[in-house]
Design a protein around this motif. Structure first.
Motif, PDB file in Angstrom:
ATOM      1  N   PHE A  52       0.831  -1.200   0.000  1.00 20.70           N
ATOM      2  CA  PHE A  52       0.000   0.000   0.000  1.00 20.70           C
ATOM      3  C   PHE A  52       0.871   1.258   0.000  1.00 20.70           C
ATOM      4  N   ALA A  53       1.935   1.251   0.784  1.00 16.47           N
ATOM      5  CA  ALA A  53       2.813   2.420   0.891  1.00 16.47           C
ATOM      6  C   ALA A  53       3.577   2.713  -0.398  1.00 16.47           C
ATOM      7  N   THR A  54       3.669   1.738  -1.296  1.00 14.84           N
ATOM      8  CA  THR A  54       4.360   1.986  -2.570  1.00 14.84           C
ATOM      9  C   THR A  54       3.449   2.617  -3.622  1.00 14.84           C
ATOM     10  N   PHE A 102      11.164   3.428   4.872  1.00 12.98           N
ATOM     11  CA  PHE A 102       9.883   2.985   5.425  1.00 12.98           C
ATOM     12  C   PHE A 102       9.787   1.466   5.421  1.00 12.98           C
ATOM     13  N   ALA A 103      10.180   0.844   4.324  1.00 14.35           N
ATOM     14  CA  ALA A 103      10.077  -0.618   4.222  1.00 14.35           C
ATOM     15  C   ALA A 103      10.908  -1.305   5.304  1.00 14.35           C
ATOM     16  N   ILE A 104      12.133  -0.897   5.448  1.00 13.58           N
ATOM     17  CA  ILE A 104      12.996  -1.527   6.462  1.00 13.58           C
ATOM     18  C   ILE A 104      12.464  -1.248   7.862  1.00 13.58           C
ATOM     19  N   ALA A 105      12.118   0.007   8.124  1.00 14.32           N
ATOM     20  CA  ALA A 105      11.661   0.380   9.468  1.00 14.32           C
ATOM     21  C   ALA A 105      10.343  -0.299   9.821  1.00 14.32           C
ATOM     22  N   SER A 106       9.386  -0.316   8.889  1.00 15.57           N
ATOM     23  CA  SER A 106       8.077  -0.900   9.207  1.00 15.57           C
ATOM     24  C   SER A 106       8.139  -2.423   9.314  1.00 15.57           C
ATOM     25  N   THR A 111       8.162  -6.709  13.930  1.00 18.16           N
ATOM     26  CA  THR A 111       8.731  -7.831  14.693  1.00 18.16           C
ATOM     27  C   THR A 111       8.900  -7.519  16.173  1.00 18.16           C
ATOM     28  N   VAL A 112       8.804  -6.243  16.548  1.00 20.32           N
ATOM     29  CA  VAL A 112       9.068  -5.883  17.946  1.00 20.32           C
ATOM     30  C   VAL A 112       7.888  -5.229  18.667  1.00 20.32           C
ATOM     31  N   VAL A 113       6.931  -4.678  17.920  1.00 20.22           N
ATOM     32  CA  VAL A 113       5.804  -4.017  18.565  1.00 20.22           C
ATOM     33  C   VAL A 113       4.891  -5.093  19.177  1.00 20.22           C
ATOM     34  N   PRO A 114       4.311  -4.829  20.347  1.00 20.80           N
ATOM     35  CA  PRO A 114       3.378  -5.808  20.917  1.00 20.80           C
ATOM     36  C   PRO A 114       2.237  -6.097  19.941  1.00 20.80           C
ATOM     37  N   LEU A 115       1.801  -7.345  19.895  1.00 18.94           N
ATOM     38  CA  LEU A 115       0.776  -7.765  18.939  1.00 18.94           C
ATOM     39  C   LEU A 115      -0.484  -6.896  19.020  1.00 18.94           C
ATOM     40  N   GLN A 116      -0.871  -6.475  20.212  1.00 15.74           N
ATOM     41  CA  GLN A 116      -2.080  -5.669  20.349  1.00 15.74           C
ATOM     42  C   GLN A 116      -1.919  -4.264  19.759  1.00 15.74           C
ATOM     43  N   HIS A 117      -0.701  -3.915  19.342  1.00 14.22           N
ATOM     44  CA  HIS A 117      -0.453  -2.615  18.706  1.00 14.22           C
ATOM     45  C   HIS A 117       0.110  -2.770  17.294  1.00 14.22           C
ATOM     46  N   LEU A 118       0.046  -3.969  16.754  1.00  9.02           N
ATOM     47  CA  LEU A 118       0.607  -4.214  15.421  1.00  9.02           C
ATOM     48  C   LEU A 118      -0.066  -3.369  14.347  1.00  9.02           C
ATOM     49  N   GLN A 119      -1.308  -2.981  14.573  1.00 15.05           N
ATOM     50  CA  GLN A 119      -2.007  -2.138  13.598  1.00 15.05           C
ATOM     51  C   GLN A 119      -1.313  -0.789  13.421  1.00 15.05           C
ATOM     52  N   SER A 120      -0.385  -0.458  14.301  1.00 15.17           N
ATOM     53  CA  SER A 120       0.398   0.770  14.120  1.00 15.17           C
ATOM     54  C   SER A 120       1.197   0.736  12.819  1.00 15.17           C
ATOM     55  N   VAL A 121       1.532  -0.458  12.345  1.00 16.06           N
ATOM     56  CA  VAL A 121       2.236  -0.570  11.059  1.00 16.06           C
ATOM     57  C   VAL A 121       1.340  -0.052   9.933  1.00 16.06           C
ATOM     58  N   TRP A 122       0.061  -0.464   9.944  1.00 10.51           N
ATOM     59  CA  TRP A 122      -0.877   0.039   8.935  1.00 10.51           C
ATOM     60  C   TRP A 122      -1.152   1.524   9.144  1.00 10.51           C
ATOM     61  N   CYS A 124       0.939   3.704  10.184  1.00  8.23           N
ATOM     62  CA  CYS A 124       2.101   4.384   9.592  1.00  8.23           C
ATOM     63  C   CYS A 124       2.039   4.353   8.067  1.00  8.23           C
ATOM     64  N   ALA A 125       1.602   3.245   7.491  1.00 16.12           N
ATOM     65  CA  ALA A 125       1.512   3.149   6.029  1.00 16.12           C
ATOM     66  C   ALA A 125       0.486   4.146   5.484  1.00 16.12           C
ATOM     67  N   ILE A 126      -0.640   4.257   6.146  1.00 19.52           N
ATOM     68  CA  ILE A 126      -1.678   5.196   5.698  1.00 19.52           C
ATOM     69  C   ILE A 126      -1.158   6.628   5.782  1.00 19.52           C
ATOM     70  N   VAL A 127      -0.533   6.968   6.890  1.00 18.91           N
ATOM     71  CA  VAL A 127       0.008   8.319   7.061  1.00 18.91           C
ATOM     72  C   VAL A 127       1.130   8.563   6.055  1.00 18.91           C
TER      73      VAL A 127
END
Length: 171
Positions: A52-54, A102-106, A111-122, A124-127
């Motif tokens: 999506f980010a691409t 972005f690709a490397i960071a996201s 791999t490190v964010v708690p599962l209950q906050h994994l949606q933060s990856v999406w 970040c992609a939207i923003v």
């Protein structure tokens, strides 16, 4: 501080503030992913966000290609690009750079964010997509107006990197 520097500083600051608020709001608004807490599932989740980010980069590449095809700049050795084509080329170049980070960071963030906050990856992609669109539009209006989009994407990338490093070395 010169007037131009003030415009860029205000634009950059507003970009960082809006980016931070948007990521925070979206992280709370998006559903928690219903995946197993396994590395490959986390990475697959992040890879979908990266596709999506691409989208802005692909749209920019198509715009540059079509602009070249329909003008004297079809032969890049002629140096016949219009001002808008020159700007679009610079936007593509910067967006490719930002997409790489972005690709490397996201992916690493996933791999490190708690599962209950994994949606933060999406989030970040939207923003990221919105920030890149703002960067392009701002650059086209006035090169000084690229600052909000630039700062939003660059500082979001930095924030993801800082979070990953913190989680890696501190806990």
């Amino acid at each position: 501080m010169k007037a131009e520097q003030r415009v860029v500083a205000i634009g950059a600051a507003s970009g960082v503030i809006l980016m931070s608020a948007s990521v925070w709001i979206l992280t709370r608004a998006l559903p928690t992913p219903s995946i197993a807490d396994m590395l490959e599932e986390r990475l697959a989740y992040a890879l979908r966000a990266n596709v999506f980010a691409t989208l802005p980069l692909f749209i920019m590449l198509a715009t540059v290609g079509n602009s070249r095809f329909l003008s004297e700049a079809i032969d890049p050795t002629r140096h016949a690009e219009s001002r808008s084509m020159e700007i679009d080329g610079r936007v593509v170049d910067n967006t490719l750079q930002q997409n790489f980070v972005f690709a490397i960071a996201s992916l690493t963030l996933s791999t490190v964010v708690p599962l209950q906050h994994l949606q933060s990856v999406w989030a970040c992609a939207i923003v990221f997509v919105v920030a890149r669109a703002c960067f392009w539009l701002g650059y086209r209006l006035n090169p000084l107006y690229r600052a909000p989009g630039m700062s939003a994407s660059a500082y979001m990338n930095l924030g993801m990197i800082a979070y990953v490093l913190f989680r890696t070395f501190v806990g």
